[in-house]
Motif scaffolding. Structure first.
Motif, PDB file in Angstrom:
ATOM      1  N   TYR A  78       0.813  -1.221   0.000  1.00 17.12           N
ATOM      2  CA  TYR A  78       0.000   0.000   0.000  1.00 17.12           C
ATOM      3  C   TYR A  78       0.845   1.269   0.000  1.00 17.12           C
ATOM      4  CZ  TYR A  78      -3.152  -3.713   1.293  1.00 17.12           C
ATOM      5  OH  TYR A  78      -3.822  -4.902   1.307  1.00 17.12           O
ATOM      6  N   SER A  79       2.170   1.119   0.157  1.00 17.38           N
ATOM      7  CA  SER A  79       3.052   2.301   0.135  1.00 17.38           C
ATOM      8  C   SER A  79       3.311   2.719  -1.313  1.00 17.38           C
ATOM      9  CB  SER A  79       4.395   1.976   0.790  1.00 17.38           C
ATOM     10  OG  SER A  79       4.204   1.540   2.109  1.00 17.38           O
ATOM     11  N   PHE A  80       3.709   3.980  -1.487  1.00 17.78           N
ATOM     12  CA  PHE A  80       4.016   4.518  -2.823  1.00 17.78           C
ATOM     13  C   PHE A  80       5.092   3.661  -3.498  1.00 17.78           C
ATOM     14  CE2 PHE A  80       6.502   7.871  -5.278  1.00 17.78           C
ATOM     15  CZ  PHE A  80       5.608   7.898  -6.338  1.00 17.78           C
ATOM     16  N   GLN A  81       4.809   3.209  -4.696  1.00 19.59           N
ATOM     17  CA  GLN A  81       5.693   2.242  -5.369  1.00 19.59           C
ATOM     18  C   GLN A  81       6.650   2.891  -6.381  1.00 19.59           C
ATOM     19  OE1 GLN A  81       5.320  -1.371  -4.751  1.00 19.59           O
ATOM     20  NE2 GLN A  81       4.128  -0.579  -3.014  1.00 19.59           N
ATOM     21  N   GLY A  82       6.559   4.213  -6.525  1.00 21.98           N
ATOM     22  CA  GLY A  82       7.442   4.890  -7.486  1.00 21.98           C
ATOM     23  C   GLY A  82       6.692   5.267  -8.753  1.00 21.98           C
ATOM     24  N   LEU A  83       7.296   6.182  -9.529  1.00 19.65           N
ATOM     25  CA  LEU A  83       6.623   6.708 -10.731  1.00 19.65           C
ATOM     26  C   LEU A  83       6.875   5.869 -11.979  1.00 19.65           C
ATOM     27  CD1 LEU A  83       7.386  10.557 -10.384  1.00 19.65           C
ATOM     28  CD2 LEU A  83       5.238   9.387  -9.845  1.00 19.65           C
ATOM     29  N   GLY A  84       7.637   4.807 -11.861  1.00 18.05           N
ATOM     30  CA  GLY A  84       7.907   3.973 -13.043  1.00 18.05           C
ATOM     31  C   GLY A  84       8.693   4.737 -14.095  1.00 18.05           C
ATOM     32  N   GLU A  85       8.339   4.558 -15.373  1.00 18.62           N
ATOM     33  CA  GLU A  85       9.137   5.170 -16.452  1.00 18.62           C
ATOM     34  C   GLU A  85       9.196   6.690 -16.331  1.00 18.62           C
ATOM     35  OE1 GLU A  85       8.267   3.994 -20.473  1.00 18.62           O
ATOM     36  OE2 GLU A  85      10.103   4.976 -21.212  1.00 18.62           O
ATOM     37  N   GLU A  86       8.125   7.302 -15.861  1.00 18.59           N
ATOM     38  CA  GLU A  86       8.121   8.757 -15.684  1.00 18.59           C
ATOM     39  C   GLU A  86       9.240   9.157 -14.701  1.00 18.59           C
ATOM     40  OE1 GLU A  86       6.704  10.867 -17.440  1.00 18.59           O
ATOM     41  OE2 GLU A  86       7.305  12.608 -16.214  1.00 18.59           O
TER      42      GLU A  86
END
Ligand code: PEP
Ligand code: MN
Length: 350
Positions: free
Chosen positions: A137-145
Motif C-alpha cells: 500500500y506504500s508509494f511504489q514509485g513513478l515507473g518510467e516517468e
C-alpha cells in the motif's frame, strides 16, 4: 582454477593457453594486470589436471582457488577493480558520493536535489522509480516517468545516475535511462536477476542482503561476474540484528574484510543502515575512515514530506555540511575528493 602468466608474455603465447582451455570445453575469464595475466576457469577442472600448462611460455603458476567465489576473489585479481562511469572512476583514489532521494516524486524535487547535491560535490544522482516497498500500500514509485525525470536531472546537472531494477522484465527499460543498475538488499539473492544483469554492459551496484553473510554477498557478485560483467560495486547497507533502535546494524567491519577478500569496490549506505538521519553523517564518516570507496546517501529537499524514507533522509544543507566534514577524513586515509579523471586514469596505468 587460475593460471598465472607473466604480464609481459607475448599475446600469441597467452592465446595458446586460452585456446587449449577452450578446446577442452572451458570458458576463460581474463584479468590483465601490469605484472600478471590471470586466466580463470570456473567449474569442473578435472580434465585440466593432466595438461602440462607449465610447459607453455609465460605460465608461472597454477592455483586452485579454494574460496567458493572465484572471480570476485583477490586470488583471481590482485589489484583493485576500478569502474568508469562517464567521467567518474569508482574504486580509484577518489571517494565517490552518490546522493538523492529514496524515490523520485516529481520534477521539482529531483531537479532541486540534483542541483544541490552536485554543488556539494556528489558525482552520482540516486533515485528510485520502481521501489521495493515493504507494504504493497506504500508509494511504489513513478515507473518510467520517474526514470525520465532522474535521467534529465542527472544530465542537466552533470551527474551520472543510479536506480534500482527489481526484476528481469525491467532491465531493458531501465537500461535506457540509467548509468548504473542498483540491485536492492531484497534482491541480492534473486539469482535469475543477477544472471541477466551479468549479461548487460552497465555497472551493477549490488547491495548486501539484510541477512546475508559476507560470503553469500560475494557469491551474489560472482553470479554477475561469471556472466562476463566484471563491473560490480558492492554496497554495505546494514544487516538485521537484535538491535531495533536503528533500522539495521551497519557492519563496518565488512569494509576491511571485503577489501581483503575481494578486488571489487565497496561503498556504504549509512541511510538504510541506520534509518535515522541524525546517525547518517557520523556513520558516513566512519565508513570512509574504515576504507570505503564511496557512499550512497538519501537526501531530500523536504524530508518530512518525503513519500519514502523521510526519517533517514538528510536535508540539502545537512548534506552539504557532511560533504565539508568528510574532507579531512578522506585526506587522513590517503584518499582524494574531487580528483580529475585524468589523474585517476594516470594512476590506474601505473
Ligand atoms: C534504496 O536504496 O532505496 C533501498 C531500497 O535500499 P535497500 O535495498 O538497501 O533496502
Ligand atoms: Mn530508501
Amino acid at each position: 582454477m587460475i593460471i598465472v602468466m607473466n604480464g609481459k608474455t607475448d599475446h600469441s603465447d597467452v592465446e595458446k593457453v586460452i585456446n587449449k582451455l577452450k578446446e577442452l570445453g572451458h570458458e576463460v575469464h581474463i584479468s590483465q594486470g601490469e605484472k600478471r595475466i590471470i586466466l580463470g576457469v570456473i567449474g569442473n577442472v578435472e580434465n585440466l589436471v593432466s595438461v602440462p600448462f607449465y610447459a607453455y611460455n609465460g605460465v608461472e603458476e597454477i592455483i586452485r582457488i579454494l574460496k567458493p567465489y572465484k572471480l570476485a576473489s583477490r586470488e583471481f585479481k590482485d589489484f583493485d577493480t576500478t569502474i568508469k562511469v562517464k567521467d567518474i572512476i569508482i574504486g580509484g583514489k577518489e571517494v565517490i558520493v552518490m546522493a538523492g532521494p529514496c524515490v523520485v516524486e516529481n520534477e521539482q524535487q529531483i531537479f532541486e536535489t540534483a542541483h544541490q547535491v552536485k554543488a556539494s560535490g556528489a558525482k552520482i544522482l540516486r533515485g528510485g522509480a520502481f521501489k521495493p516497498r515493504t507494504s504493497p500500500y506504500s508509494f511504489q514509485g513513478l515507473g518510467e516517468e520517474g526514470l525520465k525525470l532522474l535521467a534529465q536531472a542527472g544530465k542537466e546537472n552533470g551527474l551520472a545516475v543510479v536506480t534500482e531494477v527489481m526484476s528481469v522484465n525491467q532491465i531493458d527499460l531501465i537500461a535506457k535511462y540509467t548509468d548504473i543498475f542498483q540491485v536492492g538488499a531484497r534482491n541480492m539473492q534473486n539469482f535469475v536477476l543477477l544472471t541477466e544483469l551479468g549479461k548487460t554492459k552497465k555497472p551493477i551496484l549490488l547491495k548486501r542482503g539484510m541477512s546475508a553473510t559476507i560470503e553469500e554477498f560475494l557469491l551474489s557478485a560472482e553470479y554477475i561476474l561469471s556472466e562476463g560483467n566484471y563491473e560490480v560495486i558492492l554496497c554495505e547497507r546494514g544487516i538485521r540484528t537484535f538491535e531495533n533502535y536503528t533500522r539495521n546494524t551497519l557492519d563496518l567491519s565488512a569494509i576491511p574484510a571485503i577489501k581483503r577478500l575481494s578486488h571489487l569496490p565497496i561503498i556504504v549506505d549509512p541511510s538504510h543502515a541506520t534509518g535515522r538521519w541524525r546517525l547518517v553523517s557520523p556513520m558516513a564518516k566512519a565508513a570512509i575512515a574504515a576504507g570505503a570507496d564511496g557512499l550512497i546517501i538519501e537526501v531530500h529537499p523536504d524530508p518530512k514530506s518525503s513519500l519514502s524514507d523521510g526519517a533517514q533522509s538528510l536535508q540539502l544543507d545537512t548534506f552539504a555540511q557532511l560533504m565539508k566534514e568528510l574532507r579531512p577524513i578522506i585526506q587522513a586515509v590517503g584518499r582524494e575528493f574531487g580528483s580529475s579523471l585524468e589523474n585517476e586514469l594516470e594512476r590506474i596505468k601505473n
